[in-house]
Structure formats: C-alpha cells, structure tokens
Scaffold this active site. Sequence first.
Site, PDB file in Angstrom:
ATOM      1  N   HIS A 139      -6.776   4.260   6.579  1.00  0.00           N
ATOM      2  CA  HIS A 139      -6.075   3.861   5.360  1.00  0.00           C
ATOM      3  C   HIS A 139      -5.396   5.059   4.711  1.00  0.00           C
ATOM      4  O   HIS A 139      -4.348   4.920   4.071  1.00  0.00           O
ATOM      5  CB  HIS A 139      -7.055   3.210   4.376  1.00  0.00           C
ATOM      6  CG  HIS A 139      -6.384   2.573   3.194  1.00  0.00           C
ATOM      7  ND1 HIS A 139      -5.495   1.522   3.322  1.00  0.00           N
ATOM      8  CD2 HIS A 139      -6.442   2.851   1.865  1.00  0.00           C
ATOM      9  CE1 HIS A 139      -5.050   1.176   2.119  1.00  0.00           C
ATOM     10  NE2 HIS A 139      -5.603   1.968   1.227  1.00  0.00           N
TER      11      HIS A 139
ATOM     12  N   HIS B 251      -3.474   0.358  -4.798  1.00  0.00           N
ATOM     13  CA  HIS B 251      -3.063  -0.867  -5.493  1.00  0.00           C
ATOM     14  C   HIS B 251      -3.607  -0.791  -6.915  1.00  0.00           C
ATOM     15  O   HIS B 251      -4.815  -0.878  -7.142  1.00  0.00           O
ATOM     16  CB  HIS B 251      -3.596  -2.110  -4.773  1.00  0.00           C
ATOM     17  CG  HIS B 251      -2.975  -2.343  -3.440  1.00  0.00           C
ATOM     18  ND1 HIS B 251      -1.949  -3.245  -3.240  1.00  0.00           N
ATOM     19  CD2 HIS B 251      -3.217  -1.764  -2.239  1.00  0.00           C
ATOM     20  CE1 HIS B 251      -1.600  -3.228  -1.956  1.00  0.00           C
ATOM     21  NE2 HIS B 251      -2.356  -2.339  -1.335  1.00  0.00           N
TER      22      HIS B 251
ATOM     23  N   TYR C 135      -9.186 -10.277   2.280  1.00  0.00           N
ATOM     24  CA  TYR C 135     -10.349  -9.510   2.725  1.00  0.00           C
ATOM     25  C   TYR C 135     -11.155  -8.909   1.570  1.00  0.00           C
ATOM     26  O   TYR C 135     -12.297  -8.478   1.758  1.00  0.00           O
ATOM     27  CB  TYR C 135      -9.956  -8.404   3.711  1.00  0.00           C
ATOM     28  CG  TYR C 135      -9.050  -7.321   3.178  1.00  0.00           C
ATOM     29  CD1 TYR C 135      -9.511  -6.336   2.310  1.00  0.00           C
ATOM     30  CD2 TYR C 135      -7.716  -7.256   3.572  1.00  0.00           C
ATOM     31  CE1 TYR C 135      -8.676  -5.344   1.830  1.00  0.00           C
ATOM     32  CE2 TYR C 135      -6.873  -6.263   3.108  1.00  0.00           C
ATOM     33  CZ  TYR C 135      -7.360  -5.312   2.235  1.00  0.00           C
ATOM     34  OH  TYR C 135      -6.536  -4.330   1.763  1.00  0.00           O
ATOM     35  N   GLU C 136     -10.577  -8.879   0.370  1.00  0.00           N
ATOM     36  CA  GLU C 136     -11.322  -8.395  -0.785  1.00  0.00           C
ATOM     37  C   GLU C 136     -12.353  -9.421  -1.273  1.00  0.00           C
ATOM     38  O   GLU C 136     -13.167  -9.120  -2.139  1.00  0.00           O
ATOM     39  CB  GLU C 136     -10.372  -8.071  -1.931  1.00  0.00           C
ATOM     40  CG  GLU C 136      -9.426  -6.918  -1.662  1.00  0.00           C
ATOM     41  CD  GLU C 136      -8.438  -6.725  -2.793  1.00  0.00           C
ATOM     42  OE1 GLU C 136      -8.826  -6.127  -3.815  1.00  0.00           O
ATOM     43  OE2 GLU C 136      -7.282  -7.182  -2.668  1.00  0.00           O
TER      44      GLU C 136
ATOM     45  N   MET D 168      -2.014  -7.170   6.859  1.00  0.00           N
ATOM     46  CA  MET D 168      -3.062  -7.964   6.223  1.00  0.00           C
ATOM     47  C   MET D 168      -2.609  -8.608   4.912  1.00  0.00           C
ATOM     48  O   MET D 168      -3.438  -8.876   4.033  1.00  0.00           O
ATOM     49  CB  MET D 168      -4.282  -7.070   5.959  1.00  0.00           C
ATOM     50  CG  MET D 168      -4.792  -6.312   7.163  1.00  0.00           C
ATOM     51  SD  MET D 168      -6.087  -5.129   6.700  1.00  0.00           S
ATOM     52  CE  MET D 168      -6.186  -4.145   8.216  1.00  0.00           C
ATOM     53  N   SER D 169      -1.325  -8.858   4.765  1.00  0.00           N
ATOM     54  CA  SER D 169      -0.835  -9.390   3.485  1.00  0.00           C
ATOM     55  C   SER D 169       0.471 -10.138   3.717  1.00  0.00           C
ATOM     56  O   SER D 169       0.801 -10.527   4.833  1.00  0.00           O
ATOM     57  CB  SER D 169      -0.604  -8.233   2.495  1.00  0.00           C
ATOM     58  OG  SER D 169       0.461  -7.402   2.950  1.00  0.00           O
TER      59      SER D 169
ATOM     60  N   SER E 277       0.831  -1.208   0.000  1.00  0.00           N
ATOM     61  CA  SER E 277       0.000   0.000   0.000  1.00  0.00           C
ATOM     62  C   SER E 277       0.867   1.261   0.000  1.00  0.00           C
ATOM     63  O   SER E 277       1.712   1.440   0.878  1.00  0.00           O
ATOM     64  CB  SER E 277      -0.902   0.013   1.230  1.00  0.00           C
ATOM     65  OG  SER E 277      -1.833  -1.035   1.189  1.00  0.00           O
TER      66      SER E 277
ATOM     67  N   ALA F  78       2.687  -2.306   4.023  1.00  0.00           N
ATOM     68  CA  ALA F  78       2.445  -1.337   5.080  1.00  0.00           C
ATOM     69  C   ALA F  78       1.926  -2.102   6.287  1.00  0.00           C
ATOM     70  O   ALA F  78       1.180  -3.074   6.139  1.00  0.00           O
ATOM     71  CB  ALA F  78       1.424  -0.296   4.624  1.00  0.00           C
TER      72      ALA F  78
ATOM     73  N   ASN G 291       1.611   3.208  11.134  1.00  0.00           N
ATOM     74  CA  ASN G 291       0.924   3.684  12.342  1.00  0.00           C
ATOM     75  C   ASN G 291       1.384   2.851  13.528  1.00  0.00           C
ATOM     76  O   ASN G 291       1.865   1.718  13.360  1.00  0.00           O
ATOM     77  CB  ASN G 291      -0.601   3.592  12.191  1.00  0.00           C
ATOM     78  CG  ASN G 291      -1.079   2.152  12.049  1.00  0.00           C
ATOM     79  OD1 ASN G 291      -0.964   1.553  10.971  1.00  0.00           O
ATOM     80  ND2 ASN G 291      -1.608   1.597  13.116  1.00  0.00           N
TER      81      ASN G 291
ATOM     82  N   HIS H  77      -5.802  -9.357  -1.832  1.00  0.00           N
ATOM     83  CA  HIS H  77      -5.965  -9.652  -0.409  1.00  0.00           C
ATOM     84  C   HIS H  77      -7.144 -10.593  -0.169  1.00  0.00           C
ATOM     85  O   HIS H  77      -8.152 -10.544  -0.880  1.00  0.00           O
ATOM     86  CB  HIS H  77      -6.212  -8.371   0.391  1.00  0.00           C
ATOM     87  CG  HIS H  77      -5.157  -7.324   0.246  1.00  0.00           C
ATOM     88  ND1 HIS H  77      -5.134  -6.450  -0.808  1.00  0.00           N
ATOM     89  CD2 HIS H  77      -4.102  -7.000   1.042  1.00  0.00           C
ATOM     90  CE1 HIS H  77      -4.099  -5.622  -0.669  1.00  0.00           C
ATOM     91  NE2 HIS H  77      -3.463  -5.935   0.434  1.00  0.00           N
TER      92      HIS H  77
END
Length: 305
Positions: free
Chosen positions: A280, A75, A99-100, A231-232, A41, A128, A255, A97
């Site tokens: 995000h 992306h 989650y997509e 998440m990846s 990201s 990220a 973060n 991902h």
Amino acid sequence: MSTFNIDEQRFLIVSAVEHIKRRIFDHFTRFEPRTLIICGSGLGGIEEKVAIKPAPLSLPYEEIPGFKSSTVPGHQGRLVLGYMNNSPVVLMCGRLHYYEGHALHEATFPIRVLNELQSMKYLIVTNACGGINSTYKTGDLMCLNDHVNLPGLAGQHPLRGPNFDEYGPRFLALSDAYDLELRKLLFQKKDQLGLERTLHEGTYTYVCGPTFETRAESRFIRMLGGDVVGMSTVPEVIVARHCGWRVLALSLVTNECVVDPPASALDESPIPIEQGKATHEEVLEEGFLASIDVQCLIEAVVEEL
C-alpha cells in the site's frame, strides 16, 4: 455488516440531505454542484484545485447522518464543496470500501444523498490500480471504457435488494456505463495540456480486496480481458448510472501485477518469491508522483462541464 432496509435508507438519505443543505445555506450564498469527484488512494491532492475564494466547505463524514467513516490511509474522510474553474463541485476526499466492513449500499450511500441535490449530473472517479495488461507500466493512467464486476457476478452487487424505483430501473443496462463524450474530452485535454504521462483506455476489473491478487488470480483476470484490477470504483459507477449521472473514470497504475507462476521448490536457483510484491505504501507513493497530472486533467475536464 448491516442489513439493507429500503425505508431506513430513504430516511437516512433525507436526514443526510437536510444536514448538507443546511450547511450549504449557512456557508454559500448559492451553491448548486453538478459534479462529484471521488479521490482514490494517494490522489486526494485534487482538493488543491478547489478555489479558496469563496472558501470551500468541508464536512467530515462522521457529521453527516448515514455516512460511514473511512479507515484507509490516504483517504481523509470528508466531503469538500467548492468551486473548480468556476464550476461547483463536491469532492469525496476518502471513499468507502467493501473490505473495510461496509456493505455496498453503505459504500455508495453518498451518491444517493448527493443525487437528491437535484443539480448533480456527473461523476468523475479516480482510483489506484494494479496493471494486468503487459503493456501498462507503473505510473501510467487508464481511462475506463468498461469493467468486469467479479463480486457482482457472484452476488455482491450494489443494487441487490429492493430497488429504488424513484432513482432508476430494476434491471439497469451497463453497456454504456462510461460516457463516450467525457472520455473523448479527457484525451483531448491531455493533448492540450501536453502531458507526457501515458494515458490508455481499457477495462477495469473490480475485486473486493483487501489482499492484493495472487499470481494465479492475475492470470485469471488477464484471461477475462481485464487491463487493470482494483478494489473500488465499480459500485460507485453502478449507483451513479442508476441515478442517471454521466460517468468518467480514471485509473492510476501503481504497480504491475505479477503473473508469472511462483518459483518451484525443485528449482535450484529460483527467482525470489518477494519479487514484484505489491504494498500500500507503493500505491500512495505512485499516487503522490502522479497527482499533479491527474489534478490538471480533472481540472481541465471540469471546466467544460
């Protein structure tokens, strides 16, 4: 979510490989890439390091059989094939991902396809992430030396289902997932380039998302030994190792995760509950700010591959 059918996957892999080879043949005199770089990201600026002569080849995911579309801001959703410091590379500008709505075998499908080019040997993956380790600050980088695959421990694993015996073993060892020599090379290049941005080495914790972690979840991940959370990356690393590739992974802390318990409703002067809340937009902004250092590091590493 699609069901895994190994014969169907083999057919899709062959179809995708034929499409990519045909486009390569039409565009390049000869092109045998050794390295796949997956841009996380806000880190798609790595594409700027691909030489303009010969012109790179750009392949939108939707044109390639079996490829799914990337839907996340930051992306772009295309393969870029070209040269970086005279080394032939493939860039995934936009990863896929879980989650997509993509199954893990769909999210990692590009690695299976590119492995069929025979010349592929390395995966460099960026992401990220949220900082869990209290010494990690926003804007820091971390070289992965290990990971915790929380979804995988619970059954959501990219190697679940019939095994691709032609790629790798049914039971894959991951104690050496992150190549030691490549990690040493990354730190060496960081010193040679004189980059001031802090580069740690530590453990990445993989979660499915798309929600950012709660305070309790952040404390739990810290107890497990995770230095960062994201998440990846881990599904791609696992499949690349299953294909026998050497892996280097680099995280950007966008973060700092909130680990303190939420304010009590009984507290007369509580800390605002929004304090430390991740977004995000923050991820993309930090990716943009760090992109130059990340690009320089990856370009320097690729030069040696």
